[in-house]
Write an enzyme that holds these catalytic residues in place. Structure first.
Site, short mmCIF file in Angstrom:
data_model
loop_
_atom_site.label_atom_id
_atom_site.label_comp_id
_atom_site.label_asym_id
_atom_site.label_seq_id
_atom_site.Cartn_x
_atom_site.Cartn_y
_atom_site.Cartn_z
N GLU A 118 0.83 -0.86 0.13
CA GLU A 118 -0.21 -0.60 0.48
C GLU A 118 1.11 0.87 0.25
OE1 GLU A 118 -2.84 -0.57 -0.77
OE2 GLU A 118 -3.98 -1.90 0.29
N HIS A 141 -2.89 2.75 8.43
CA HIS A 141 -4.31 1.43 7.49
C HIS A 141 -4.34 0.01 8.56
CE1 HIS A 141 -6.69 -0.66 4.85
NE2 HIS A 141 -5.67 -1.95 4.65
N HIS A 143 -7.60 -2.99 9.52
CA HIS A 143 -9.00 -3.45 9.15
C HIS A 143 -9.31 -3.42 10.23
CE1 HIS A 143 -6.69 -5.89 6.10
NE2 HIS A 143 -6.90 -4.55 5.94
N GLU A 171 -17.57 12.66 21.99
CA GLU A 171 -16.20 13.12 21.90
C GLU A 171 -15.72 12.79 20.02
OE1 GLU A 171 -13.32 11.78 24.07
OE2 GLU A 171 -14.04 12.74 26.29
N HIS A 212 -13.14 -2.62 3.78
CA HIS A 212 -12.09 -2.82 3.29
C HIS A 212 -11.61 -2.54 5.22
CE1 HIS A 212 -7.51 -3.55 1.92
NE2 HIS A 212 -7.27 -3.25 2.89
P1 13P Z 1 1.03 -5.99 3.09
O1 13P Z 1 0.85 -6.57 3.50
O2 13P Z 1 1.36 -5.14 2.10
O3 13P Z 1 1.27 -3.97 3.63
O4 13P Z 1 -0.94 -5.25 2.76
C1 13P Z 1 -1.44 -5.28 4.00
C2 13P Z 1 -2.65 -4.81 3.65
O5 13P Z 1 -4.34 -4.03 4.75
C3 13P Z 1 -3.05 -4.33 1.80
O6 13P Z 1 -4.27 -3.28 1.91
ZN ZN Z 2 -5.51 -3.53 3.99
#
Ligand code: 13P
Ligand code: ZN
Length: 272
Positions: A118, A141, A143, A171, A212
Site C-alpha cells: 500500500e 491503515h 481493518h 467526542e 476493506h
Molecule cells: P501489506 O502486507 O502489503 O502491507 O498489505 C496489507 C493490507 O492491509 C493491504 O491492504
Molecule cells: Zn488492508
C-alpha cells in the site's frame, strides 16, 4: 552504527509497540494493515549510515515532493503480531530518491522483504497531508471489524456516514471535526486507490475503504491510532443500536455547542 542501535531509537520502539497494540485490538489479522512514519535526517543519522544504501526498491510511481524524505514502514506480507519479535525483518527504513521513483533501503527488511503493497496510498497521502499540515508524520491503515461491518449496512455518502459516527459518541465531532472520507470498494495496493485516498485526505484525516478498512493521517503514531480508535468506537455503537428504535440522539444544536466548547469547526455543510 549497528542495527541494535536503531532498534533502540525511540521511534522504532514506539512503532513496535504500536503494531503490537493494533494487533491486540484485532485490527490487523494476518498481514492486514500497514504504517509509515516520516522521519527527519536528524532523527535517522545518529543510528544508521545514511550513505550506505542496502537496496534500491522501485516504488512503481513517482512522488517527487517527497524526494530525500525518510520513512520507517511496515513490510508487505508481514504480520503485526510478529513485529515485536523481529523488528528488523518486519520493518524497513527507506529514503525516497531525488526523482521520487525509488526507495533506498537503509535498514531493515532483513529477510529480503520489501515495503507494504500500500505504499502508493501511504506516500501520496503523506504528500497531501504535508501540504496541509507541516506537522503531519504518520499514515496508518488497518481493518477494524466494526468500521468494516458498517460499510455493508450504511450509506457510503460521506456526509451521512460522518454524521452517523458523530452521533454515536459525544467526542467524535471534536476528535474528527473534518469528518470521514469514504471510498467505494476498489482494488487495494494500486496507484488508483492511492490517488483516490490522497484526494480524500485533502479534506479530512480519515478515509474509509468500503469492505476493506480505514486510513488515518496523524502528527504522531498516537494521534493516528486515536483517530482510528474513536471512529471504531463510533462504528461499534452504531452496530449495537442500528437495528433498535432510536429514542435519543446527539442533535446538531448540541454538536454546535461542542464546536464552541472545544474550539473546533465541523466540516462545512455536515451539520444543519
Ligand atoms: P501489506 O502486507 O502489503 O502491507 O498489505 C496489507 C493490507 O492491509 C493491504 O491492504
Ligand atoms: Zn488492508
Amino acid at each position: 552504527m549497528t542495527d541494535k542501535t536503531l532498534l533502540e531509537a525511540p521511534y522504532v520502539v514506539e512503532m513496535v509497540r504500536t503494531c503490537t497494540n493494533m494487533y491486540a485490538h484485532g485490527w490487523d489479522e494476518r498481514n492486514g494493515g500497514n504504517i509509515s512514519l516520516l522521519l527527519s535526517e536528524e532523527e535517522v543519522a545518529p543510528y544508521v549510515d545514511v550513505n550506505n544504501v542496502l537496496r534500491q526498491l522501485p516504488i512503481g510511481f513517482v512522488e517527487p515532493s517527497l524526494a530525500g524524505k525518510y520513512f520507517l514502514v511496515t513490510g508487505t506480507g508481514k504480520y503485526f503480531k510478529n513485529v515485536q519479535y523481529d523488528p528488523a525483518a518486519n520493518l524497513g527504513l527507506i529514503r525516497i530518491t531525488a526523482d521520487g521513483a525509488t526507495a533506498e533501503l537503509l535498514w531493515g527488511f532483513t529477510d529480503g522483504g520489501t515495503f507494504t503493497s500500500e505504499l502508493p496510498a501511504h506516500l501520496m497521502s503523506h504528500a497531501v497531508r504535508l501540504s496541509a499540515d507541516p506537522n503531519a508524520r504518520v499514515v496508518m491503515h488497518c481493518h477494524p471489524a466494526n468500521i468494516l461491518a458498517m460499510t455493508y449496512v450504511h450509506s457510503l455518502d460521506e456526509r451521512e456516514f460522518t454524521r452517523t459516527l458523530w452521533q454515536m459518541c459525544t467526542e467524535c465531532v471534536f476528535v474528527f471535526p473534518d469528518g470521514v472520507g469514504v471510498l467505494p470498494w476498489m482494488c487495494c495496493g494500486t496507484t488508483e486507490i492511492g490517488q483516490a485516498t490522497a484526494e480524500k485526505m485533502r479534506e479530512c484525516r480519515l478515509v474509509v475503504w468500503a469492505q476493506h478498512g480505514i486510513y488515518a493521517a496523524g502528527s504522531s503514531l498516537d494521534d493516528a491510532f486515536g483517530l482510528i480508535e474513536t471512529v471504531e468506537k463510533g462504528a461499534e455503537i452504531y452496530l449495537k443500536v442500528a437495528h433498535l428504535p432510536r429514542l435519543n440522539t446527539i442533535t446538531d444544536a448540541q454538536m454546535h455547542e461542542l464546536e464552541a466548547r472545544f474550539g473546533v469547526k465541523a466540516r462545512e455543510g455536515f451539520l444543519d
